[in-house]
Design an enzyme around this catalytic site. Structure first.
Site, short mmCIF file in Angstrom:
data_model
loop_
_atom_site.label_atom_id
_atom_site.label_comp_id
_atom_site.label_asym_id
_atom_site.label_seq_id
_atom_site.Cartn_x
_atom_site.Cartn_y
_atom_site.Cartn_z
CG HIS A 56 -16.87 14.60 38.12
ND1 HIS A 56 -15.83 15.57 38.03
CD2 HIS A 56 -16.87 14.46 37.02
CE1 HIS A 56 -15.34 16.00 36.91
NE2 HIS A 56 -16.35 15.14 36.10
CG HIS A 58 -17.20 12.05 33.98
ND1 HIS A 58 -17.66 13.40 33.68
CD2 HIS A 58 -18.25 11.48 33.89
CE1 HIS A 58 -18.96 13.42 33.51
NE2 HIS A 58 -19.46 12.23 33.76
CG ASP A 60 -12.26 13.63 31.91
OD1 ASP A 60 -13.37 13.30 32.28
OD2 ASP A 60 -11.85 14.80 31.82
CG HIS A 61 -12.41 14.57 36.31
ND1 HIS A 61 -12.10 15.77 36.70
CD2 HIS A 61 -12.61 14.61 34.99
CE1 HIS A 61 -12.60 16.50 35.81
NE2 HIS A 61 -12.88 15.76 34.69
CG HIS A 112 -19.87 17.80 34.91
ND1 HIS A 112 -19.89 18.00 33.48
CD2 HIS A 112 -19.09 16.88 34.98
CE1 HIS A 112 -19.10 17.24 33.02
NE2 HIS A 112 -18.53 16.67 34.00
CG ASP A 136 -15.28 18.40 34.31
OD1 ASP A 136 -14.23 19.03 34.38
OD2 ASP A 136 -15.34 17.17 33.58
CG HIS A 174 -11.66 19.93 31.10
ND1 HIS A 174 -11.05 18.95 30.17
CD2 HIS A 174 -12.35 19.57 31.93
CE1 HIS A 174 -11.75 17.98 30.74
NE2 HIS A 174 -12.57 18.01 31.66
FE FE Z 1 -13.59 16.25 32.91
ZN ZN Z 2 -16.52 15.37 33.81
#
Ligand code: FE
Ligand code: ZN
Length: 262
Positions: A56, A58, A60-61, A112, A136, A174
């Site tokens: 996805h 985001h 941090d991905h 999410h 996530d 995570h």
């Molecule tokens: Fe994440």
């Molecule tokens: Zn995320």
């Protein structure tokens, strides 16, 4: 053919999963939020990056995608949509892709985010147990926050995952396991497998060992978000609501909201 799957830690608690074919000297990475640790890992293991898989949009991905594709001209698989421009191969439910001779089926899992997808590889394909990169969506002991989707969407997404084989190895993005399980114990104080899992995971974290991957079987027994049709979880939701929940969806919504402020 069998792939080796290794976590490269990043930021506070992200795992950037790397799939490796040692004989070929090739690798793929799932959700490279940061290029630096991946670059270092690939160099020290003398691996060429063959593909990037994104669950996805985001930061941090996807944060490391631009730098990695500059160095390695490899395809970037990701969800269809216009949430980020780096995707070269846009994927939808039911698609499958071949990466390092390993076949992944695409499962759309909105909740999410609306664009979230998971990557599933059968055991014939991994050479061992089936594998799910769940991003996530499904965490060890918990699930992702609902930033974009509805409780009903997330519940349906988790139900799809619940239909996979119980020995599926679950690689989430995570290391949230201990805090997830602390919450799970608040929902189901009398769940014995949960207490055993908390002990097991504590020992692992004390030695700085990842608690991921878990198995789908473990999640089914101990993850409250996979257990919203189970009586103890329904009763916990009833305790929050002050009346019995009207549906599994309402149970899920109440438990998810409780977790947000836990
Ligand atoms: Fe994440
Ligand atoms: Zn995320």
């Amino acid at each position: 053919m069998s792939i080796e799957i290794v976590p490269v830690p990043a930021f506070q608690d992200n795992y950037l999963w790397v799939g490796i074919n040692r004989p070929q000297g090739t690798a793929f990475v799932v959700d490279p939020g940061d290029c630096e640790p991946i670059d270092r890992f690939l160099r020290s293991n003398q691996l060429t990056l063959a593909a990037i898989l994104i669950t996805h949009h985001h930061p941090d991905h996807i944060g490391g995608v631009d730098a990695l594709t500059k160095r390695f001209r490899c395809p970037v698989y990701g969800p269809k949509g216009d949430r980020f421009p780096q995707v070269t191969d846009a994927l939808v439910e039911g698609d499958n892709i071949n990466v390092l001779d390993c076949r992944f089926d695409i499962i759309e899992t909105p909740g999410h985010t609306l664009d979230h997808i998971c990557y599933y590889a059968h055991s014939e394909s991994t050479g061992e147990k089936p594998v799910l990169f769940s991003g996530d969506t499904l965490f060890a002991g918990g699930c992702g926050r609902l930033f974009e989707g509805t409780p009903g969407q997330m519940l349906a997404s988790l139900a799809k995952i619940a239909g996979l084989p119980p020995d599926t190895r679950l690689y989430c993005a995570h290391e949230y396991t201990l805090s997830n399980l602390r919450f799970a114990a608040a929902v189901e104080p009398a769940n014995q497998p949960l207490q055993a899992r908390i002990e097991r995971c504590r020992r692992l974290r004390d030695q700085d060992i990842p608690t991921v991957p878990s198995t789908l079987a473990e999640e089914t027994l101990t993850n409250p978000f996979m257990r919203t049709a189970e009586r103890p979880v329904m009763l916990a939701a009833e305790g929050r609501l002050g009346r019995p929940p009207k549906s599994e969806e309402e149970t899920f919504a109440v438990i998810r909201k409780w977790k947000d402020s836990f």
